[in-house]
Design an enzyme around this catalytic site. Structure first.
Site, PDB file in Angstrom:
ATOM      1  N   THR A  11      -8.072   9.372   8.659  1.00  0.00           N
ATOM      2  CA  THR A  11      -7.540   8.220   7.929  1.00  0.00           C
ATOM      3  C   THR A  11      -7.219   7.084   8.899  1.00  0.00           C
ATOM      4  OG1 THR A  11      -5.278   9.079   8.071  1.00  0.00           O
ATOM      5  CG2 THR A  11      -6.545   9.631   6.089  1.00  0.00           C
ATOM      6  N   GLY A  14      -7.393   3.860  10.746  1.00  0.00           N
ATOM      7  CA  GLY A  14      -8.058   2.595  10.481  1.00  0.00           C
ATOM      8  C   GLY A  14      -8.157   2.233   9.014  1.00  0.00           C
ATOM      9  N   THR A  15      -7.511   3.007   8.143  1.00  0.00           N
ATOM     10  CA  THR A  15      -7.619   2.716   6.708  1.00  0.00           C
ATOM     11  C   THR A  15      -6.971   1.381   6.339  1.00  0.00           C
ATOM     12  OG1 THR A  15      -5.683   4.135   6.367  1.00  0.00           O
ATOM     13  CG2 THR A  15      -7.843   5.098   5.917  1.00  0.00           C
ATOM     14  N   GLY A  16      -5.857   1.038   7.009  1.00  0.00           N
ATOM     15  CA  GLY A  16      -5.206  -0.231   6.711  1.00  0.00           C
ATOM     16  C   GLY A  16      -6.086  -1.411   7.072  1.00  0.00           C
ATOM     17  N   CYS A  17      -6.682  -1.362   8.263  1.00  0.00           N
ATOM     18  CA  CYS A  17      -7.606  -2.420   8.683  1.00  0.00           C
ATOM     19  C   CYS A  17      -8.806  -2.485   7.745  1.00  0.00           C
ATOM     20  CB  CYS A  17      -8.083  -2.167  10.107  1.00  0.00           C
ATOM     21  SG  CYS A  17      -6.772  -2.134  11.340  1.00  0.00           S
ATOM     22  N   LYS A  46       0.839  -1.201   0.000  1.00  0.00           N
ATOM     23  CA  LYS A  46       0.000   0.000   0.000  1.00  0.00           C
ATOM     24  C   LYS A  46       0.872   1.249   0.000  1.00  0.00           C
ATOM     25  CE  LYS A  46      -1.700  -1.632   3.711  1.00  0.00           C
ATOM     26  NZ  LYS A  46      -2.439  -1.921   4.975  1.00  0.00           N
TER      27      LYS A  46
END
Length: 261
Positions: A208, A210-213, A175
């Protein structure tokens, strides 16, 4: 009729922005029932993680035994795994379910910068869990740790993704949210082909956190429908972009990702 389910194996976020809470919100946006295995409790908000309480590996195992096999789980994801013992336990349990798509999000560093995994845990992650993955979803700092390579641009992300696939035998999506340019660019290597996914970077978003989860959970939900990895990643990336665009305040300077359903 039996409806397929998704499973999250991750930590709890007391603020509801990331972790299991974010995963369930993404699953529900896709109309999927979400099963949960908690690996840790955290005291956190968008400004930082102040405490972490790992769940004993025996309790993690009991949760896995309760849901695997009983529910029709088509895809799962892992997030914060906390301890080497927990990682070993999860790998042992998942090894006997090759039919379940596995999205391994190697959560090592929180958005706030807090370190969430010890060196010993990273070592066990490399040995036991990453080789079981359908796809791993590291961000730039995590991909640098796992590949032992510096990543400064899309070209070096290609090299790192190829290196990670060679090490673990799974697809890799790096990412690119940490790249400082106008486009958010992610790089996929599936063992034979590269794909690049781009979207305009949303400037000055409310949240932003928590975007990875959320991306890993949306990817899990996409894969539970039997979609190709390329299509699933494109769908998950759009889901996250929409969530960021719709983010809103829930406290003084405290934002959360928006709802996508």
């Amino acid at each position: 009729m039996i409806h397929p389910c998704c499973l999250t194996i991750a930590g709890s976020d007391s603020g509801g922005n990331a972790g299991v809470q974010a995963d369930l919100r993404a699953f529900h946006a896709y109309g999927r029932h979400g099963c949960t295995v908690f690996t840790a409790l955290t005291a956190q908000n968008p400004f930082g993680v102040s405490a972490i309480h790992p769940i004993p590996a025996t309790m993690v195992a009991a949760q896995l035994d309760a849901v695997l096999g009983a529910y029709d789980i088509h895809a799962l994801k892992t997030g914060m795994l906390a301890t080497p013992e927990t990682i070993e336990c999860i790998a042992e349990k998942l090894h006997v379910f090759p039919q379940i798509a596995k999205v391994i999000d190697p959560v090592m560093i929180a958005t706030s910068g807090a370190r969430l995994m010890t060196e010993d845990a990273i070592r066990i992650l490399r040995i036991a869990l990453l080789p079981l993955a359908t796809v791993i979803t590291p961000n730039i700092p995590e991909a640098e740790v796992l590949s032992r390579r510096s990543i400064s641009d899309v070209a070096s992300a290609h090299i790192a993704a190829q290196s990670l696939h060679a090490q673990y035998g799974c697809a890799v999506i790096i990412k690119g949210g940490h790249f400082e340019d106008k486009m958010a660019t992610d790089v996929l290597y599936d063992g034979s082909h590269f794909e690049v996914f781009t979207a305009p970077r949303l400037m000055h978003p409310i949240s932003t956190h928590g975007t990875g989860c959320t991306f890993a959970a949306a990817l899990t939900a996409e894969l539970s429908f039997g979609r190709t990895l390329k299509a699933a990643i494109a769908g998950a990336k759009q889901h996250v972009s929409t969530a960021i665009e719709k983010s809103f305040f829930v406290g003084a300077n405290c934002g959360v990702l928006g709802f996508c359903n």
